[in-house]
Design an enzyme around this catalytic site. Structure first.
Site, PDB file in Angstrom:
ATOM      1  NE  ARG A 368      -3.588  -2.216   2.636  1.00  0.00           N
ATOM      2  CZ  ARG A 368      -4.385  -2.504   3.663  1.00  0.00           C
ATOM      3  NH1 ARG A 368      -4.479  -1.658   4.674  1.00  0.00           N
ATOM      4  NH2 ARG A 368      -5.085  -3.612   3.678  1.00  0.00           N
ATOM      5  CD  GLN A 386      -4.270  -7.019   6.389  1.00  0.00           C
ATOM      6  OE1 GLN A 386      -4.912  -7.657   5.561  1.00  0.00           O
ATOM      7  NE2 GLN A 386      -4.668  -5.872   6.869  1.00  0.00           N
ATOM      8  CG  HIS A 390     -11.394 -12.347   2.907  1.00  0.00           C
ATOM      9  ND1 HIS A 390     -10.076 -12.387   2.550  1.00  0.00           N
ATOM     10  CD2 HIS A 390     -11.703 -11.044   3.139  1.00  0.00           C
ATOM     11  CE1 HIS A 390      -9.593 -11.143   2.544  1.00  0.00           C
ATOM     12  NE2 HIS A 390     -10.555 -10.314   2.904  1.00  0.00           N
ATOM     13  CG  HIS A 516     -13.305  -8.206   4.426  1.00  0.00           C
ATOM     14  ND1 HIS A 516     -12.546  -8.088   3.290  1.00  0.00           N
ATOM     15  CD2 HIS A 516     -14.589  -8.064   4.036  1.00  0.00           C
ATOM     16  CE1 HIS A 516     -13.346  -7.864   2.260  1.00  0.00           C
ATOM     17  NE2 HIS A 516     -14.591  -7.844   2.678  1.00  0.00           N
TER      18      HIS A 516
END
Length: 653
Positions: A368, A386, A390, A516
RNA sequence: GCCGAAGUAGCUCAGUCGGUAGAGCAGCUGAUUCGUAAUCAGCAGGUCGUCGGUUCAAGUCCGACCUUCGGCUCCA
């Protein structure tokens, strides 16, 4: 001011007694009638839940309290008055400077100025000295109420256009100002009665800050002050800052050889072998829990055709944070999140209601773009991974999934010794997609998951993701600082975008909901937080080097090597310090490197097949047989015990 | 991105008025063979963030850029 006021106001004091005084009596007079000591300590009064100046005439009946330094509302008044004190000093020393606003904040206050140039550290010293002078002058602080036009004139004459701008934006006809000696400031108040009440502050630093926090506005110079009601509290605060600096993960990461940065990969950490060990142990920990909690790990691509992100909404909502590249005349984007890829994976298979919930976990690397001024150590980086997952489930399964997730959260945070888990509910933000009724439904479902468990949560209005509301999980670290870690976000929008379905009992196609969620969040950030939480004293199971064997002299190197081999063969991470150094030096090194177990071996130990155990921070614990020590260490590793070989002071909260 | 500060050996830092770069630790070599937080000696280590400019001369002065750090919600 009420025209038909009663001639008498009735005040209910905290002890339950009541007191009747003529309407218009000042709070100070009431305090004085209760006790002279009280009047002396008084900073303000509180009537009907509103904090007011001591000099304000009392015009209504109700619960009445005198705000002394021990009162919960004293600090904010004191800090706000101290902010005025700073502005006063700045106006005296730098007459051309225009004043902005100066609110009380956590641990102190700030005041924004337009000085035409930056304040220097020397300026701060001068300002502080001037503030002390104004305190010594003990100037009364008075409240002035006036029509807006009058206030506009005052601040125009003072060449304070920022103040004029604020006055003009106030809807009321009248505004209030506060005057102390030669200084006047537009302010709602309340304030302490005189500058002599102030004095416990320290100007800590300056920074640029946009007027009204908006980067389209001009940048002002902000002066931050630490401010407390007693010198002791201020000193303690400054000591806390010092202690926090000592456990700064950037400093410890360098000292302990965990990670480095390089200008050629800005805001992107390189994990050195020791750091990578901890990092991978964190992943391994989560993987074990994934088995227990019914997740299936997947591996997904890094770079996707931009069309995927157009479909997922990232292209319109998240583009400014993404990296793009072009190849074969196609536009590709580097994934900033795993979700779009997971939607493709879900859509690639046919699922029935019997398969649900489907829980895809992914340790994929994300990129990002973060603006250059906002990156910071490991806590704000441009590439990270991370403990992401999901969950595809039916709407009916949502409550059970939330329960399961909360259990997982508790187990993980408990393992690291984080306390005080707080939960925030993020509601619909400005940029959003989907159906509004789904948003409302989801926000209610998240709230009820916690209410049902009797747990507190607070609402962060507008803090949801663009595809759904979310829960944020906050923990408190070893020195009391809050950190946001886990998150759970409901997504009704993407199942539609990607036409995700499952076959129901009725044989028809149904839309799943996507949740999420992450527990640690970004592993990079979590690693940084963990370093600060533990001050680098990792629990035994996470220590990159669990044990170091230290021979008292080179003559014992061979036995030390045997001990080390036994440890390594048992599955422990151990090394030998075979340098030609004296014992004291090797021990000092081991302690500084925070190795949980130092095993000293000499002639005595060799003949008895033992080691002398020195736990980090706990000193010499005497001899242990190797045969007993190894199972003990393995047990501490397997159980992920929090305190084996961790100094006591590192565990105190 | 914006405001401010910083960048000198692997690390922590010194370097005066512009005059050809220094310490401690770490590293290497040797001596020492040591019992719970630093043994001694020697050696080696630098494009002073990068690029450009001023100057007889630049770590030092000027400019641009890079990176890092403190901030940029807390509404008179």
């Amino acid at each position: 001011m009420s025209v038909d006021a009663e001639p008498i106001v009735r005040l209910t004091l905290p002890d339950g007694s009541t007191r009747e005084v003529p309407t218009g009596t000042t709070g100070l007079a009431v305090a004085a009638s209760i006790g002279s000591r009280l009047a002396k300590d008084a900073l303000a009064i509180k009537l009907n839940g509103r904090v007011l100046d001591l000099a304000r005439p009392l015009l209504e009946s109700g619960p009445f309290e005198v705000v002394t330094p021990s009162h919960a509302d004293a600090l904010e008044v004191y800090r706000h008055s101290s902010a005025h004190l700073t502005a006063h000093a700045v106006k005296r020393l730098f007459p051309g400077v225009k004043i902005g606003i100066g609110p009380a904040i956590e641990n102190g206050y700030y005041y924004d100025f337009d000085p035409g140039r930056a304040f220097t550290p020397e300026d701060l010293e001068k300002i502080e000295a001037e503030m002390k002078k104004i305190v010594a002058e003990n100037a009364p602080i008075e409240r002035l109420e006036m029509p807006k036009a009058e206030a506009v004139k005052i601040f125009s004459d003072l060449n304070d256009p920022l103040k004029v701008e604020i006055i003009e934006s106030i809807p009321d006809d009248h505004v209030s100002c506060y005057r102390q000696a030669d200084f006047i400031d537009l302010c709602r108040g309340p304030h302490v009665p005189a500058t002599g009440k102030l004095g416990v502050f320290k100007l800590t630093h300056t920074a640029g800050a946009y007027w009204k926090g908006d980067e389209r506005n001009p940048m002002l110079q902000r002066i931050y002050g630490a401010c407390f009601l007693s010198q002791k509290q201020l000193d303690e605060h400054l000591a806390r800052l010092e202690a926090a600096r000592a456990r700064d993960h950037r400093k410890l990461g360098k000292e302990l050889g965990l990670f480095v940065f390089h200008p050629w990969a800005p805001a992107s950490p390189f994990f050195l072998p020791k750091g990578a060990m901890v990092y991978n142990l964190l992943v391994q920990f989560m993987r074990e829990l994934y088995v227990k909690y019914g997740y299936q790990e997947v591996v997904s691509p890094q770079v996707f055709d931009a069309d995927l992100f157009k479909k997922s909404g990232h292209y319109s909502n998240y583009k400014e944070n993404m990296y793009f590249t072009e190849i074969d005349e196609r536009e590709f984007g580097v994934k900033p999140m795993n979700c779009p890829g997971h939607f493709l994976m879900y859509a690639s298979q046919a699922y029935s209601y019997r398969d649900l919930p489907v829980r895809f976990a992914d340790f994929g690397r994300l990129h990002r773009y973060e603006r250059s001024g906002v990156t910071q150590g490991l806590t704000r980086v441009r590439t990270f991974c991370q403990d992401d997952s999901h969950i595809f489930c039916s709407i009916d399964q949502m409550p059970a999934e939330m329960d399961r997730f909360i259990d997982l959260i508790d187990e993980v945070y408990g393992t690291f010794g984080f306390s005080g888990i707080r939960v925030g509910l993020g509601t619909r933000p400005e940029k959003w997609m989907g159906k509004i009724e789904n948003w409302d439904k989801a926000e209610k479902a998240l709230a009820s998951a916690f209410e049902k468990r009797g747990r507190d949560f607070f609402v962060n209005a507008g803090d949801g993701a663009f595809y759904g509301p979310k829960l944020d999980f906050q923990v408190t670290d070893a020195i009391g600082r809050p950190w946001q870690l886990g998150t759970l976000q409901v997504d009704f929008a993407n199942p539609d975008n990607f036409d995700l379905v499952y076959t129901g009992e009725d044989g028809a196609k149904h839309r799943p909901v996507v949740l999420h969620r992450a527990v640690l969040g970004s592993l990079e950030r979590f690693f940084g937080i963990l370093i600060e939480h533990t001050a680098g004293n990792f629990p035994f199971w996470l220590a990159p080097e669990q044990a170091r064997v230290i021979p008292v002299s080179e003559k014992l190197n061979e036995y030390a090597h045997e001990v080390c081999t036994a440890l390594v063969q048992a599955g422990l991470r151990a090394t030998v310090d075979r340098r030609n150094e004296k014992l004291g030096a090797k021990i000092r090194n081991g302690e500084l490197e925070k190795v949980p177990a130092l095993l000293i071996v000499g002639e005595k130990e060799r003949t008895s097949e033992t080691v002398s155990l020195r736990k980090h921070g706990a000193g010499d614990l005497g001899s242990r047989s190797l045969a007993a020590l190894i199972p003990d260490m393995l047990a501490a590793t397997k159980s992920r015990s929090l305190n084996w070989g961790v100094p006591k002071e590192a565990l105190t909260h």
